[in-house]
Structures are given as structure tokens and as C-alpha cells.
Design a protein around this motif. Structure first.
Motif, PDB file in Angstrom:
ATOM      1  N   GLY A 265       0.793  -1.216   0.000  1.00 10.12           N
ATOM      2  CA  GLY A 265       0.000   0.000   0.000  1.00 10.12           C
ATOM      3  C   GLY A 265       0.828   1.268   0.000  1.00 10.12           C
ATOM      4  N   SER A 266       2.047   1.191   0.529  1.00 11.43           N
ATOM      5  CA  SER A 266       2.883   2.395   0.601  1.00 11.43           C
ATOM      6  C   SER A 266       3.511   2.760  -0.734  1.00 11.43           C
ATOM      7  N   GLN A 267       3.458   1.864  -1.698  1.00 11.64           N
ATOM      8  CA  GLN A 267       4.028   2.169  -3.000  1.00 11.64           C
ATOM      9  C   GLN A 267       3.201   3.249  -3.701  1.00 11.64           C
ATOM     10  N   GLY A 268       3.855   4.356  -4.018  1.00 13.02           N
ATOM     11  CA  GLY A 268       3.176   5.475  -4.643  1.00 13.02           C
ATOM     12  C   GLY A 268       2.455   6.390  -3.676  1.00 13.02           C
ATOM     13  N   LEU A 269       2.544   6.109  -2.388  1.00 13.90           N
ATOM     14  CA  LEU A 269       1.858   6.945  -1.402  1.00 13.90           C
ATOM     15  C   LEU A 269       2.436   8.351  -1.319  1.00 13.90           C
ATOM     16  N   PRO A 270       3.761   8.559  -1.323  1.00 16.55           N
ATOM     17  CA  PRO A 270       4.270   9.942  -1.265  1.00 16.55           C
ATOM     18  C   PRO A 270       3.780  10.793  -2.434  1.00 16.55           C
ATOM     19  N   GLU A 271       3.774  10.238  -3.631  1.00 12.06           N
ATOM     20  CA  GLU A 271       3.312  11.007  -4.784  1.00 12.06           C
ATOM     21  C   GLU A 271       1.827  11.341  -4.649  1.00 12.06           C
ATOM     22  N   ALA A 272       1.041  10.383  -4.170  1.00 11.67           N
ATOM     23  CA  ALA A 272      -0.384  10.643  -3.986  1.00 11.67           C
ATOM     24  C   ALA A 272      -0.612  11.725  -2.936  1.00 11.67           C
ATOM     25  N   LEU A 273       0.203  11.750  -1.899  1.00 11.95           N
ATOM     26  CA  LEU A 273       0.058  12.778  -0.866  1.00 11.95           C
ATOM     27  C   LEU A 273       0.450  14.147  -1.413  1.00 11.95           C
ATOM     28  N   ASP A 274       1.443  14.207  -2.271  1.00  6.92           N
ATOM     29  CA  ASP A 274       1.806  15.496  -2.875  1.00  6.92           C
ATOM     30  C   ASP A 274       0.658  16.056  -3.701  1.00  6.92           C
ATOM     31  N   GLU A 275       0.013  15.205  -4.468  1.00 14.22           N
ATOM     32  CA  GLU A 275      -1.120  15.666  -5.256  1.00 14.22           C
ATOM     33  C   GLU A 275      -2.256  16.143  -4.368  1.00 14.22           C
ATOM     34  N   LEU A 276      -2.456  15.429  -3.262  1.00 13.67           N
ATOM     35  CA  LEU A 276      -3.524  15.844  -2.345  1.00 13.67           C
ATOM     36  C   LEU A 276      -3.205  17.177  -1.694  1.00 13.67           C
ATOM     37  N   SER A 277      -1.944  17.403  -1.390  1.00  7.79           N
ATOM     38  CA  SER A 277      -1.588  18.666  -0.736  1.00  7.79           C
ATOM     39  C   SER A 277      -1.864  19.856  -1.636  1.00  7.79           C
ATOM     40  N   VAL A 278      -1.783  19.643  -2.941  1.00 10.64           N
ATOM     41  CA  VAL A 278      -2.078  20.721  -3.875  1.00 10.64           C
ATOM     42  C   VAL A 278      -3.582  20.925  -4.006  1.00 10.64           C
ATOM     43  N   ARG A 279      -4.310  19.810  -4.094  1.00  6.95           N
ATOM     44  CA  ARG A 279      -5.755  19.905  -4.302  1.00  6.95           C
ATOM     45  C   ARG A 279      -6.503  20.280  -3.041  1.00  6.95           C
ATOM     46  N   ALA A 280      -6.096  19.728  -1.910  1.00  2.00           N
ATOM     47  CA  ALA A 280      -6.855  19.928  -0.682  1.00  2.00           C
ATOM     48  C   ALA A 280      -6.262  20.986   0.227  1.00  2.00           C
ATOM     49  N   GLY A 281      -5.166  21.632  -0.180  1.00  2.00           N
ATOM     50  CA  GLY A 281      -4.557  22.652   0.650  1.00  2.00           C
ATOM     51  C   GLY A 281      -5.343  23.959   0.606  1.00  2.00           C
ATOM     52  N   VAL A 282      -4.645  25.067   0.818  1.00  2.00           N
ATOM     53  CA  VAL A 282      -5.298  26.382   0.796  1.00  2.00           C
ATOM     54  C   VAL A 282      -5.786  26.663  -0.616  1.00  2.00           C
ATOM     55  N   PRO A 283      -7.043  26.987  -0.809  1.00  2.00           N
ATOM     56  CA  PRO A 283      -7.552  27.240  -2.156  1.00  2.00           C
ATOM     57  C   PRO A 283      -6.918  28.482  -2.757  1.00  2.00           C
ATOM     58  N   SER A 284      -6.837  28.453  -4.069  1.00  2.00           N
ATOM     59  CA  SER A 284      -6.257  29.608  -4.768  1.00  2.00           C
ATOM     60  C   SER A 284      -7.196  30.795  -4.679  1.00  2.00           C
ATOM     61  N   GLY A 285      -6.619  31.983  -4.866  1.00  2.00           N
ATOM     62  CA  GLY A 285      -7.430  33.195  -4.798  1.00  2.00           C
ATOM     63  C   GLY A 285      -7.464  33.763  -3.402  1.00  2.00           C
ATOM     64  N   ARG A 286      -8.310  34.776  -3.220  1.00  2.00           N
ATOM     65  CA  ARG A 286      -8.399  35.425  -1.927  1.00  2.00           C
ATOM     66  C   ARG A 286      -9.292  34.627  -0.977  1.00  2.00           C
ATOM     67  N   PRO A 287      -8.978  34.682   0.294  1.00  2.00           N
ATOM     68  CA  PRO A 287      -9.831  33.989   1.271  1.00  2.00           C
ATOM     69  C   PRO A 287     -11.205  34.649   1.321  1.00  2.00           C
ATOM     70  N   PRO A 288     -12.183  33.994   1.797  1.00  2.00           N
ATOM     71  CA  PRO A 288     -13.537  34.581   1.906  1.00  2.00           C
ATOM     72  C   PRO A 288     -13.545  35.730   2.914  1.00  2.00           C
ATOM     73  N   ARG A 289     -14.439  36.695   2.682  1.00  2.00           N
ATOM     74  CA  ARG A 289     -14.526  37.863   3.544  1.00  2.00           C
ATOM     75  C   ARG A 289     -15.755  37.771   4.450  1.00  2.00           C
ATOM     76  N   PRO A 290     -15.612  38.168   5.721  1.00  2.00           N
ATOM     77  CA  PRO A 290     -16.770  38.141   6.616  1.00  2.00           C
ATOM     78  C   PRO A 290     -17.712  39.311   6.310  1.00  2.00           C
ATOM     79  N   GLY A 291     -18.874  39.287   6.914  1.00  2.00           N
ATOM     80  CA  GLY A 291     -19.890  40.308   6.629  1.00  2.00           C
ATOM     81  C   GLY A 291     -19.548  41.693   7.147  1.00  2.00           C
ATOM     82  N   TRP A 292     -18.676  41.804   8.127  1.00  2.00           N
ATOM     83  CA  TRP A 292     -18.360  43.133   8.669  1.00  2.00           C
ATOM     84  C   TRP A 292     -17.279  43.843   7.875  1.00  2.00           C
ATOM     85  N   TRP A 293     -16.706  43.164   6.882  1.00  2.00           N
ATOM     86  CA  TRP A 293     -15.644  43.816   6.123  1.00  2.00           C
ATOM     87  C   TRP A 293     -16.132  45.074   5.389  1.00  2.00           C
ATOM     88  N   PRO A 294     -17.289  45.084   4.759  1.00  2.00           N
ATOM     89  CA  PRO A 294     -17.713  46.336   4.070  1.00  2.00           C
ATOM     90  C   PRO A 294     -17.823  47.527   5.011  1.00  2.00           C
TER      91      PRO A 294
END
Length: 646
Positions: free
Chosen positions: A507-536
Motif C-alpha cells: 500500500g505504501s508504493q506510490g503513497l508519497p506522490e499521492a500525498l503530494d497531489e492531495l496537498s495541492v488539491r486539498a490545501g489552501v484554495p487559490s485566490g483570496r480567502p472569503p470575507r466576513p460580513g463586517w468587512w464592508p
């Protein structure tokens, strides 16, 4: 059944030349006439025996499949006067006019169909154990080598084969060393000379079978004993009914110099229902007997008899002393002795030559056969031995499996390998940076923009492409897999521990590569973070402070150039409010943004941790859990095999 008379030598050896040796008063013609009469009598006996053999062959052919019906009827008609045919047996009649040197019954091809016998039926407990053993072998074939499961497979095969045969018969083998007198005891139990005895060693070269009732042909065929070596005892009334259902086998010597003899013994001992071990005062403590046979067969104590033969050779109380020492040796071998009403091996002392004690053995043997429990006891003991030999590959005395703590630690190690904590912190900083840019003063934002020109886009993680970081992540993954495999296999028997480790490695074969892909997909989303309602509101307040600064500055500028009337108080106040209010609004927004930024970072870290844990669970933990589940299943079946809870 009628008895048989065999004469190895004729009663008279008169030849024509014997007339010269006649005593006084005897004439040559009279002696010649006597010789001729003797020869005629001998030829008559031979003719009658040949006729009997021919009739038996005709009956056998008539009873065979496809035999002619008229021939069959003729054969049956011819045998009506001789009585019913016995199972697998052709009995030759006793010549009433001659005295036989010895008599025995010969088992041959059966002339007519034997009455059907009921097949052996195992009780529910033994059936359950056999079924559990079959499941155990089936579940273990891909995990254990064939040699480990060979004995269990043989037990299942023999149990199935024995179940299809007669349950009304008990097959008992007489085994012993050279010169122990087992063939003499065999003849004493049969009441007729069947097995050859003598001073020549070894005397018994092939196993001989003797059956006390019909329907045992298939059992004897299973032992591989040919028809020419099958016998029936002479009918003796009470003795015959006492041992009805017994099939007695005289084996060659287990310590014979002939390898074939020993092979016969080992093969048949694995198939019979019970064993009578015959020992003598000289060899009862023989190491070969105890180490090769008695000790390994300790589980078969309930289907064994140990007989001390030739006690007529022991003076006084020596027989009792030897018998006590024999019991001691059997106890050291781990054989339970059937004393005080407890189940176990029956130990007796007798003399097959004088008959002393033979009646006691016959009585014990008759009761043993009448119970009809020996086949099931033998199979149950075989299952016990097979289970005992499988103990190292199934049993463990400690708790095994993956604990929840081990699973969590594995997930934490994978999360560290993908940098989940660092990703969460980066997401938190990105949120705060975005809040500062949105709610900060224009002058401060301008300064920070100048500082952050060379940094990555806000909200994005740095790419993990450095060789050292990749090597470190791979080492962490390998360490995590190795640790969880060691914990999962701890305490397991060697084959199953190896299977668990192999499942983790696959099961560990290919696990590091799969984790690298997950870190890109499931990490911090691209773009600006969401803004709360009091920001305006915060942005509007910051804009108001900036407007006040501009108004105050323009007002002062108008007064300086003379466009407006001089009044320093109001414009200065507006500028002070704008200058001071801007940082206050920014600081307030920063304080208010800490909570959402923290939650945003934790959410990013959680997503990455869950993704890494899911990948590790699918690739490593689930295969390991499947192996552990299979082991628990076989462990449960093994518990049924050994009779846990009986």
C-alpha cells in the motif's frame, strides 16, 4: 460359515517303494494296495477342494455386474446347501474324514451381495470441529504454505473417507516389536491359527485382516489388504457374538529390518480406528516405541490398548513390577491411563501362549467394539493433534490489532509529511494579510505592497518542488508505514505478521506522490480567502477616515492660498480624526480578524489532514485491517477446532 481344513503335508507318504519296508507279517501286495488307497483319498480331497474353488469363482462371476442371470441363479442354487456366504469370504468345508494339522478361515472374493451396513455418523460436536477445520484450511491457503496445512488436509480427507464407510465395525490393529508375540495374540483372539508365528524374524511380512462379521470389506480394502490376506475366525458361539463388529489387523513388526514392513505399519496406523500395542518384558521400554509411536499418539489414549505379553516368563511378582513400570513410562509419554473409570488407555498383562489374561482382553475389546465410538474418537484425536501442530501459526496469548491511538498517530505522521500544520498556518497568515490589505490605511497598504512585491500571490502555498523537502517527506511516509505495520503485526504468529507487513508495504508504493497531489488539491484554495460580513463596514469606515484626512488637508490648503477664510480648528480636527481613526479602524479589524483567520487556517489544516488520512487509510490501513480481519476469522475457526467452550 463352515470351517476350512488345510494340510501342508499328507497324512501318509506311502510310495510304491515303501512295500519293501513293511514289517513282519505284512505282504507286499497289501502294502501296495494301502498306498494306492491313500493316493486315491488324497486325489479325492484335491478334487473336492478344486470343485469348491470353481463353484466360488462361478458365484463371484454371477454376482458381478453384467453377469448372466442364469449363471447367477445356478451359482446361488449350488451354494444353498453350504449356508450363507460371509462378507468377502469363501469358506472351504472341513473334511470330516481327515484330521487337519491347523484350521483357519480364508477371506476371498465375496460370492453374494453383503447386507448393507449403516455409514458412520459423527456427532454434532465433531461435525462442527471438522467444518471449522475445513474453513480454517480454506482461509489459510493463501497465507500459509502447503506443508503447514498438509496434516490438517489429511485429517479432513480421512474423516470424510471414514464417514462413508461402515459405522457398525471397529478396525483395530495389533502392533508390536519383533518377538513381542502379537501374531500369537492375534491367533488367540481369533481362536484359530491365522497369522504365522515362529522363530524366524520378522515372521509377519504383510498385514492380515480378520473380521468377526459381514460388511467390513470396504474398510479392509481401504487399508490395502488383498483378499488373500483376509480371514474369518471359526464360529465359537459366545466368543463370536462378543466381538461382533470387530475387524482385527495383524501388522508387521514396527522395528523390522525390512523398510517395507515399517511402511505398512505407519500407513495402516494412520487409518485404523484403534490400536493394541503388544510389548514384552524385554522391549516394553524401547525408545523407538515410545518416541516414534506412543508419545506422538498420546492424544489417541482412548483408542489404544497397551498389552504386556509373555508374563508367563516372569516369576513371582515380577509381572506386577514390570506392569507398574510400563504404566509409569506411559504416564511420562503423556498418555492418559484408563483407571478408576476415567477415559484413557487400557493397560493389561497377559500371556498369549498360556491364555492367561486373554479372556480379560477379549472382554474389554468386546465392550470397546460394542460402544461403536472408536472411529469418532480416533478422528477427534486426529483433529486435536492437527490443531496442536497448527498452534504456532494461529494462536497468540496477547491482544492484537490496530488501536485507535495507532491509527491517529499514523494519520498525524502523514499530515506532517504533507505539511498540514504549515499549510494551516500559511492559510491563517494569508487571511490576516488579506484583512489588513482590505481594512488598513492607504499609506500602510502602499508600504506593504512595496514590501510584498516579491512574495507569492496572497492565499497561495509555495510549491513543494525542492529535492530536500521531497526526500524528507518520503522518509516521513516510509517511517509512518513501517511504524503502523510493526504495531499491527505485534503479537501475531509469524505468517500472519508477515502478511500484515507485506500488505502495508504494497500500500505504501506510490503513497508519497499521492500525498503530494492531495496537498495541492486539498490545501489552501487559490485566490483570496472569503470575507466576513463586517468587512464592508470596516472598509467604509477606513474610507471615511481617509476622506476626512483629505477634506482637512484641502481645507488647510485653501486657507493657505487664501481661497477660504482662516480657521485652523476645523480642518486640523478633521485631519486628526482621519489620521488617528485610520489606524484605530485597522487595529480593530486586525483584532476582529484573528478569530476568522484562525478558523480558516484550522479548516485548511483539517482538510489536508483528512485528505492525507483518507489516502493512507485506503492504501495502507484498509489492507492491513483486512489481514487482521482474516486473522480474527481464522482465529475464531481455530477456537472451534480446538473445541473452545466445550
Amino acid at each position: 460359515m463352515t470351517a476350512v481344513t488345510d494340510q501342508d503335508h499328507t497324512e501318509h507318504s506311502d510310495q510304491p517303494g515303501d512295500a519293501d519296508k513293511a514289517g513282519p507279517g505284512g505282504s507286499t501286495s497289501e502294502k501296495g494296495q494301502k498306498a494306492q488307497n491313500a493316493q486315491k483319498a488324497q486325489r479325492g480331497r484335491e478334487d473336492r477342494e478344486a470343485q469348491t474353488a470353481r463353484e466360488a469363482q462361478k458365484v463371484h462371476r454371477a454376482s458381478a455386474p453384467g453377469g448372466d442371470s442364469s449363471s447367477r441363479a445356478d451359482a446361488v442354487g449350488r451354494t444353498d446347501s453350504a449356508g450363507a456366504w460371509d462378507d468377502g469370504l469363501i469358506a472351504r468345508r472341513v473334511n470330516e474324514t481327515a484330521e487337519a494339522d491347523h484350521q483357519y478361515a480364508v477371506m476371498d472374493s465375496r460370492a453374494a451381495a453383503a447386507p448393507p451396513t449403516a455409514a458412520l455418523v459423527y456427532d454434532s460436536a465433531l461435525r462442527s470441529r471438522l467444518e471449522a477445520l475445513r474453513e480454517l484450511v480454506g482461509l489459510s491457503r493463501t497465507r500459509l504454505d502447503s506443508r503447514t496445512l498438509a496434516q490438517a488436509g489429511r485429517v479432513l480427507d480421512e474423516a470424510s473417507a471414514r464417514r462413508r464407510l461402515s459405522g457398525q465395525h471397529t478396525v483395530v490393529a495389533i502392533a508390536g516389536a519383533t518377538g513381542s508375540g502379537k501374531s500369537q495374540l492375534f491367533n488367540a483372539l481369533a481362536g484359530v491359527t491365522i497369522s504365522e508365528t515362529g522363530l524366524r524374524r520378522p515372521t509377519t511380512a504383510a498385514p492380515i485382516a480378520c473380521s468377526w462379521s459381514d460388511g467390513a470389506a470396504s474398510l479392509i480394502e481401504r487399508l490395502g489388504i488383498p483378499p488373500r490376506l483376509r480371514r474369518r475366525p471359526l464360529p465359537t458361539g459366545d466368543a463370536e457374538s462378543q466381538l461382533r463388529g470387530l475387524v482385527l489387523i495383524d501388522l508387521p513388526d514396527h522395528d523390522s529390518a525390512a523398510v517395507q514392513h515399517r511402511e505398512h505399519v505407519d500407513r495402516i496406523l494412520a487409518l485404523v480406528d484403534a490400536v493394541i500395542w503388544v510389548v514384552d518384558p524385554e522391549k516394553y521400554a524401547d525408545a523407538v516405541l515410545h518416541e516414534r509411536y506412543l508419545r506422538p499418539m498420546a492424544a489417541h489414549a482412548e483408542v489404544m490398548f497397551v498389552v504386556l505379553n509373555q508374563i508367563d516368563r516372569l516369576p513371582g511378582e515380577a509381572a506386577d513390577q514390570v506392569l507398574d513400570d510400563l504404566r509409569r513410562l506411559l504416564d511420562e509419554d503423556g498418555i492418559a491411563l484408563g483407571e478408576y473409570g476415567e477415559p484413557g488407555t487400557t493397560v493389561l498383562a497377559l500371556s498369549a501362549l498360556t491364555g492367561d489374561g486373554v479372556g480379560e482382553l477379549r472382554e474389554a475389546l468386546g465392550q470397546f467394539v460394542a460402544e461403536r465410538a472408536a472411529p469418532a474418537r480416533r478422528i477427534s484425536a486426529d483433529v486435536d493433534i492437527a490443531a496442536a501442530r497448527l498452534w504456532p501459526v494461529y494462536a497468540t496469548r496477547r491482544r492484537t490489532g490496530l488501536s485507535e491511538q495507532a491509527r491517529e498517530e499514523f494519520s498525524d505522521r502523514l499530515a506532517d509529511a504533507v505539511g498540514a500544520t504549515a499549510a494551516g498556518e500559511a492559510a491563517e497568515r494569508a487571511w490576516l494579510r488579506n484583512a489588513n490589505r482590505a481594512c488598513g490605511t492607504p499609506w500602510l497598504r502602499l508600504w506593504r505592497w512595496y514590501q510584498d512585491r516579491g512574495e507569492p500571490t496572497t492565499g497561495r502555498l509555495p510549491s513543494r518542488t525542492q529535492a530536500d523537502e521531497e526526500a524528507t517527506a518520503r522518509q516521513r511516509v516510509e517511517t509512518a508505514v513501517r511504524t503502523v505495520a510493526d504495531r499491527a503485526s505485534a503479537g501475531l504468529p509469524a505468517p500472519w505478521a508477515q502478511a500484515v507487513r507485506e500488505a502495508a508495504v504494497r500500500g505504501s508504493q506510490g503513497l508519497p506522490e499521492a500525498l503530494d497531489e492531495l496537498s495541492v488539491r486539498a490545501g489552501v484554495p487559490s485566490g483570496r480567502p472569503p470575507r466576513p460580513g463586517w468587512w464592508p463596514v470596516a472598509v467604509l469606515l477606513q474610507a471615511s477616515m481617509t476622506v476626512l484626512q483629505f477634506l482637512g488637508g484641502l481645507w488647510l490648503l485653501g486657507q493657505i492660498i487664501g481661497v477660504m477664510s482662516p480657521n485652523l480648528g476645523v480642518p486640523v480636527l478633521l485631519m486628526v480624526i482621519g489620521i488617528v481613526g485610520g489606524p484605530i479602524v485597522e487595529w480593530s479589524c486586525r483584532m476582529a480578524a484573528r478569530g476568522p483567520a484562525r478558523r480558516y487556517g484550522l479548516d485548511a489544516e483539517r482538510r489536508l489532514r483528512e485528505a492525507a488520512a483518507g489516502c493512507g487509510r485506503a492504501r495502507v490501513l484498509d489492507p492491513v485491517a483486512a489481514e487482521l480481519l482474516r486473522y480474527r476469522e481464522v482465529r475464531e475457526q481455530y477456537g472451534k477446532v480446538v473445541g473452545a467452550g466445550r
